[in-house]
Design a protein around this motif. Structure first.
Motif, PDB file in Angstrom:
ATOM      1  N   ASP A  71      47.846  37.209  39.934  1.00 56.09           N
ATOM      2  CA  ASP A  71      47.196  35.913  40.226  1.00 56.09           C
ATOM      3  C   ASP A  71      46.216  35.700  41.298  1.00 56.09           C
ATOM      4  O   ASP A  71      45.316  35.139  40.846  1.00 56.09           O
ATOM      5  N   SER A  72      46.588  36.335  42.563  1.00 56.11           N
ATOM      6  CA  SER A  72      45.930  36.183  43.543  1.00 56.11           C
ATOM      7  C   SER A  72      44.848  37.400  44.055  1.00 56.11           C
ATOM      8  O   SER A  72      44.276  37.505  45.048  1.00 56.11           O
ATOM      9  N   THR A  73      45.020  38.203  43.022  1.00 63.76           N
ATOM     10  CA  THR A  73      44.338  39.763  43.523  1.00 63.76           C
ATOM     11  C   THR A  73      43.391  40.219  42.136  1.00 63.76           C
ATOM     12  O   THR A  73      44.149  40.111  41.087  1.00 63.76           O
ATOM     13  N   PHE A  74      42.386  40.583  42.399  1.00 64.33           N
ATOM     14  CA  PHE A  74      41.346  41.188  41.243  1.00 64.33           C
ATOM     15  C   PHE A  74      40.578  42.366  41.861  1.00 64.33           C
ATOM     16  O   PHE A  74      40.354  42.331  43.247  1.00 64.33           O
ATOM     17  N   ASN A  75      40.087  43.152  40.936  1.00 63.16           N
ATOM     18  CA  ASN A  75      39.344  44.285  41.457  1.00 63.16           C
ATOM     19  C   ASN A  75      38.026  43.966  41.113  1.00 63.16           C
ATOM     20  O   ASN A  75      37.778  44.066  39.616  1.00 63.16           O
ATOM     21  N   TYR A  76      36.958  44.035  41.713  1.00 63.90           N
ATOM     22  CA  TYR A  76      35.423  43.873  41.500  1.00 63.90           C
ATOM     23  C   TYR A  76      35.152  45.060  40.618  1.00 63.90           C
ATOM     24  O   TYR A  76      35.180  46.047  40.926  1.00 63.90           O
ATOM     25  N   VAL A  77      34.445  44.639  39.597  1.00 61.11           N
ATOM     26  CA  VAL A  77      33.704  45.426  38.795  1.00 61.11           C
ATOM     27  C   VAL A  77      32.068  45.566  38.908  1.00 61.11           C
ATOM     28  O   VAL A  77      31.620  46.639  39.211  1.00 61.11           O
ATOM     29  N   GLY A  78      31.547  44.384  38.919  1.00 63.80           N
ATOM     30  CA  GLY A  78      30.061  44.313  39.190  1.00 63.80           C
ATOM     31  C   GLY A  78      29.430  43.224  38.266  1.00 63.80           C
ATOM     32  O   GLY A  78      30.002  42.183  37.940  1.00 63.80           O
TER      33      GLY A  78
END
Length: 307
Positions: A81-88
């Motif tokens: 919920d509070s963490t995402f991985n940047y893609v672009g």
């Protein structure tokens, strides 16, 4: 246009309450949320603003700084919920020639993606666009047509929010006059219904539905409608000169069914401009609210769990 006060006319282009409650609002149940949690986007080194979580929960859409010079749409994938991985960058919506602005992502349950753009402005005044989203790409790009576009110089659709089923567009008309106003001089929220893939037209009872929200004393933007169409979130501040004491408020109004008018709104959170908060958005299950906040060196995405 779900931001940093939109310090310039072009950035304000884009930019998903009353605290005086009377007896009629005491019986209304308003949502409430817990303490703030800063969202981590692994691999991101710049501002994140105007968040929107895809209906399936897998993607976080956002734009970088709303400076109207090199503003683009980006996305990240969910870890928790509070963490995402940047893609672009999203492929398709972003212009390549500066100055430009592409921002404020919305996505319905059928993969229809919406955003605001300055492409070919002011030759063409309709600044809301749509396309088909698929795994980081947006194709079949067209302008959104309909009578909610005033098509009058100085008037723009500053912000928008799409219903989960894609049938209703909550739009924000704003009048700009750079010589006399910092940001929009006046704004009004409205509701339009989908006629076809590229056209929405204003509901006959749009004014009635939003009569408890629209107030000429305030500037409104960044509307977001909940998945059940019963809660409307947005940002507002008092009309007039913007100073260090200007308070920005994230508000919510509610209703008992999707055809009735919204209640008198309630302020959920507020901050002065130095800690600016804007652009609320809700997960499909309504359990998490996301928005962005100005920090000492950037703009960050914040989340809160529903109580």
């Amino acid at each position: 246009m779900k931001t940093y006060i939109k310090l310039t006319l072009i950035s304000l282009l884009i930019i998903s309450c009353s605290s005086n409650e009377n007896d009629t609002t005491k019986s209304i149940t308003y949502p409430s949320f817990g303490s703030e949690i800063e969202v981590t986007i692994n691999g991101l080194s710049f501002d994140a603003m105007e968040p929107f979580v895809s209906p399936n929960g897998n993607y976080l859409f956002f734009n970088n700084l709303n400076d109207g010079i090199n503003t683009k749409l980006y996305y990240a994938t969910k870890v928790n919920d509070s963490t995402f991985n940047y893609v672009g960058e999203l492929i398709g919506p972003n212009q390549t020639t500066t100055p430009h602005l592409d921002a404020v992502a919305d996505l319905d349950n059928n993969g229809n993606f919406y955003w605001t753009s300055t492409r070919n402005y002011p030759t063409e005044l309709n600044n809301l666009f749509h396309g088909t989203f698929d795994s980081g790409n947006v194709s079949n790009i067209e302008r959104v047509q309909g009578d909610f576009n005033k098509s009058i110089p100085g008037w723009l659709v500053m912000d928008h929010g799409i219903s989960l089923d894609g049938q209703y567009l909550y739009f924000n008309n704003a009048r700009f006059d750079e010589a006399n106003c910092l940001g929009p001089c006046e704004t009004t929220l409205g509701v339009a219904q989908k006629d076809n893939a590229s056209t929405f037209n204003t509901l006959p009872n749009s004014v009635t539905i939003l009569q408890n929200i629209n107030d000429s004393d305030y500037i409104y933007y960044a509307p977001c409608i909940s998945s059940d169409n019963l809660e409307l979130y947005y940002t507002r501040y008092l009309k007039g000169q913007i100073t260090s004491s200007t308070v920005f408020e994230i508000c919510v109004a509610v209703r008992s069914n999707s055809l009735s008018e919204f209640s008198v709104p309630r302020v959920l959170f507020s901050e002065v401009i130095s800690n600016l908060i804007e652009a609320p958005t809700l997960t499909v299950d309504k359990n998490i609210i996301y928005y962005h906040q100005k920090t000492s060196d950037s703009h960050k995405i914040i989340m809160r769990y529903r109580n």
